[in-house]
Scaffold this motif. Structure first.
Motif, PDB file in Angstrom:
ATOM      1  N   ARG A 290      26.434  49.078  71.016  1.00  0.00           N
ATOM      2  CA  ARG A 290      27.881  49.301  70.966  1.00  0.00           C
ATOM      3  C   ARG A 290      28.589  48.575  72.106  1.00  0.00           C
ATOM      4  N   LEU A 291      29.639  47.826  71.767  1.00  0.00           N
ATOM      5  CA  LEU A 291      30.468  47.163  72.771  1.00  0.00           C
ATOM      6  C   LEU A 291      31.655  48.038  73.153  1.00  0.00           C
ATOM      7  N   ASN A 292      32.432  48.458  72.148  1.00  0.00           N
ATOM      8  CA  ASN A 292      33.556  49.360  72.409  1.00  0.00           C
ATOM      9  C   ASN A 292      34.140  49.834  71.085  1.00  0.00           C
ATOM     10  N   GLY A 293      35.146  50.684  71.184  1.00  0.00           N
ATOM     11  CA  GLY A 293      35.867  51.154  70.012  1.00  0.00           C
ATOM     12  C   GLY A 293      37.346  51.245  70.334  1.00  0.00           C
ATOM     13  N   GLN A 294      38.177  51.084  69.305  1.00  0.00           N
ATOM     14  CA  GLN A 294      39.620  51.183  69.478  1.00  0.00           C
ATOM     15  C   GLN A 294      40.201  51.997  68.330  1.00  0.00           C
ATOM     16  N   PRO A 295      41.286  52.765  68.582  1.00  0.00           N
ATOM     17  CA  PRO A 295      41.976  53.417  67.476  1.00  0.00           C
ATOM     18  C   PRO A 295      42.465  52.388  66.461  1.00  0.00           C
ATOM     19  N   SER A 296      42.361  52.748  65.184  1.00  0.00           N
ATOM     20  CA  SER A 296      42.759  51.825  64.122  1.00  0.00           C
ATOM     21  C   SER A 296      44.254  51.846  63.856  1.00  0.00           C
ATOM     22  N   GLY A 297      44.935  52.809  64.443  1.00  0.00           N
ATOM     23  CA  GLY A 297      46.378  52.902  64.273  1.00  0.00           C
ATOM     24  C   GLY A 297      46.815  53.698  63.062  1.00  0.00           C
ATOM     25  N   GLY A 298      45.879  54.400  62.432  1.00  0.00           N
ATOM     26  CA  GLY A 298      46.216  55.209  61.260  1.00  0.00           C
ATOM     27  C   GLY A 298      45.019  56.025  60.812  1.00  0.00           C
ATOM     28  N   GLY A 299      45.236  56.878  59.799  1.00  0.00           N
ATOM     29  CA  GLY A 299      44.175  57.739  59.310  1.00  0.00           C
ATOM     30  C   GLY A 299      43.314  57.065  58.253  1.00  0.00           C
ATOM     31  N   ALA A 300      42.055  57.453  58.226  1.00  0.00           N
ATOM     32  CA  ALA A 300      41.087  57.014  57.220  1.00  0.00           C
ATOM     33  C   ALA A 300      41.023  55.497  57.049  1.00  0.00           C
ATOM     34  N   PRO A 301      40.731  54.746  58.128  1.00  0.00           N
ATOM     35  CA  PRO A 301      40.526  53.305  57.954  1.00  0.00           C
ATOM     36  C   PRO A 301      39.341  53.066  57.019  1.00  0.00           C
ATOM     37  N   CYS A 302      39.540  52.249  55.993  1.00  0.00           N
ATOM     38  CA  CYS A 302      38.519  52.097  54.957  1.00  0.00           C
ATOM     39  C   CYS A 302      38.072  50.653  54.767  1.00  0.00           C
ATOM     40  N   TYR A 303      38.632  49.713  55.525  1.00  0.00           N
ATOM     41  CA  TYR A 303      38.314  48.298  55.320  1.00  0.00           C
ATOM     42  C   TYR A 303      38.540  47.562  56.632  1.00  0.00           C
ATOM     43  N   VAL A 304      37.605  46.675  56.979  1.00  0.00           N
ATOM     44  CA  VAL A 304      37.777  45.789  58.126  1.00  0.00           C
ATOM     45  C   VAL A 304      37.266  44.406  57.737  1.00  0.00           C
ATOM     46  N   SER A 305      38.001  43.391  58.138  1.00  0.00           N
ATOM     47  CA  SER A 305      37.557  42.009  57.954  1.00  0.00           C
ATOM     48  C   SER A 305      37.858  41.260  59.243  1.00  0.00           C
ATOM     49  N   VAL A 306      37.269  40.082  59.392  1.00  0.00           N
ATOM     50  CA  VAL A 306      37.499  39.256  60.576  1.00  0.00           C
ATOM     51  C   VAL A 306      38.086  37.931  60.111  1.00  0.00           C
ATOM     52  N   ASP A 307      39.116  37.454  60.825  1.00  0.00           N
ATOM     53  CA  ASP A 307      39.707  36.173  60.425  1.00  0.00           C
ATOM     54  C   ASP A 307      38.688  35.063  60.598  1.00  0.00           C
TER      55      ASP A 307
END
Length: 356
Positions: A82-99
């Protein structure tokens, strides 16, 4: 394992537990062997890989305050730190992608109805989120009472980001401002989907200016034309993801286009199948060629392996990852005996090849 499989590859499996599983695949036989697990925090459900293949990102799908976590990948073994974690800014984040340059993680917050850009530091760790709130609703009173962002993805030019919102029946278009670490809405570029469609996930065609959308609430796949000079979407039509005459309850989930651009795949939860569509070479027109049982319940996610010879399905409710052989020319799928039992598998991610 007593002997290393021939031509192995690694696969990360996000789950609705606290584990991200590490699986080794024999790309000659399709055999899967679980080789480890990392604590990913609560519900490390959806995963994405940095383009350099050295960092994995996971949403922590918590209803009230979601998180996004970053993990360094150990080169020799694939183990996660683990490097770190950050709040996603909302509830139930369900998707992440990288540019495509690896400078930003893009996140969809389902319960919050928002999307976020989190800058990626040199180490791969995440910075603070820039959040954009969606607005809108649809005719389905139970599922579309408010916006529910479900997917966000950079376009091939990496100048724009497209976000599917199930609650708002809309695909939003944003200018991707990596220097400003922000998303800027291009309202005139948005695509208004058919009322009640419930757009969930997106996939770009590799060569044609097309975006395909898996619509969760009306069991269709829609085609949108994307003008990447203006950042504007134009709906082109939609097809059912289930066979004609089938009348059960069904919710499409994941969607992917084969690397050669000739085949599109959509997972059906309820019908419990993968729908296989041919893509016309010049026009991009779709035709449903095959629906294959996923041999399990609730196929939330699936992935094509890097060789293109295999398609792997995560059956969430039955706790299985099932392997299908894939014809590289026709794109058609054939059942194999290869499968792996894992609790509540949600997302399958192969590491990206390192950029040298």
């Amino acid at each position: 394992m007593t002997e290393a499989p021939t031509d192995p590859d690694l696969l990360y499996v996000g789950t609705y537990t606290e584990n991200i599983h590490l699986v080794r695949m024999d790309r000659r036989s399709g055999e899967l062997v679980r080789v480890g697990a990392a604590n990913g925090g609560s519900n490390p459900s959806f995963l994405s890989m940095h383009p350099n293949g050295r960092v994995l990102y996971a949403v922590n799908e918590l209803e009230q305050t979601g998180m996004v976590s970053a993990f360094a990948i150990e080169r020799a073994t694939g183990a996660l730190t683990r490097l770190n974690g950050q709040p996603s800014g909302g509830g139930a984040p369900c998707y992440v992608s990288v540019d495509r340059t690896g400078r930003a993680a893009l996140v969809a917050n389902y319960a919050g109805g928002s999307v976020a850009l989190l800058p990626i530091e040199q180490s791969g760790a995440l910075g603070s989120a820039h959040v954009v709130q969606h607005t809108g609703k649809g005719p389905n009173a139970e599922r579309q009472e408010a916006p529910h962002a479900h997917c966000i993805l950079a376009d091939p030019s990496n100048r724009f980001a497209l976000a599917a919102d199930l609650g708002a029946d809309r695909v939003f278009v944003y200018r991707l401002d990596l220097d400003g670490k922000s998303l800027r809405h291009i309202e005139e570029g948005d695509a208004a989907m058919r009322p009640g469609a419930g757009p969930r996930h997106l996939a770009f065609h590799p060569t044609l200016p097309l975006v395909f959308v898996a619509n969760e609430l009306d069991s269709t796949v829609a085609t949108l034309r994307f003008d990447s000079t203006r950042g504007a979407l134009t709906p082109q039509g939609a097809l059912s993801t289930v066979p004609a005459g089938w009348a059960g309850t069904n919710y499409p989930a994941d969607i992917h286009v084969a690397e050669n651009g000739r085949t599109l795949y959509v997972s059906n939860r309820g019908h419990n199948s993968i729908a296989v569509f041919s893509i016309a070479e010049s026009t991009g027109a779709l035709a449903l060629e095959q629906t294959v049982s996923t041999e399990g319940d609730w196929p939330r996610s699936f992935s094509l392996d890097p060789s293109g010879r295999w398609l792997l399905v995560a059956n969430q409710r039955s706790g299985s990852v099932v392997v299908f052989a894939r014809d590289p020319d026709s794109g058609r799928l054939t059942s194999t005996p290869q499968r792996l039992a894992l609790p509540s598998p949600v997302c399958l991610r192969f590491p990206s090849p390192p950029q040298l």
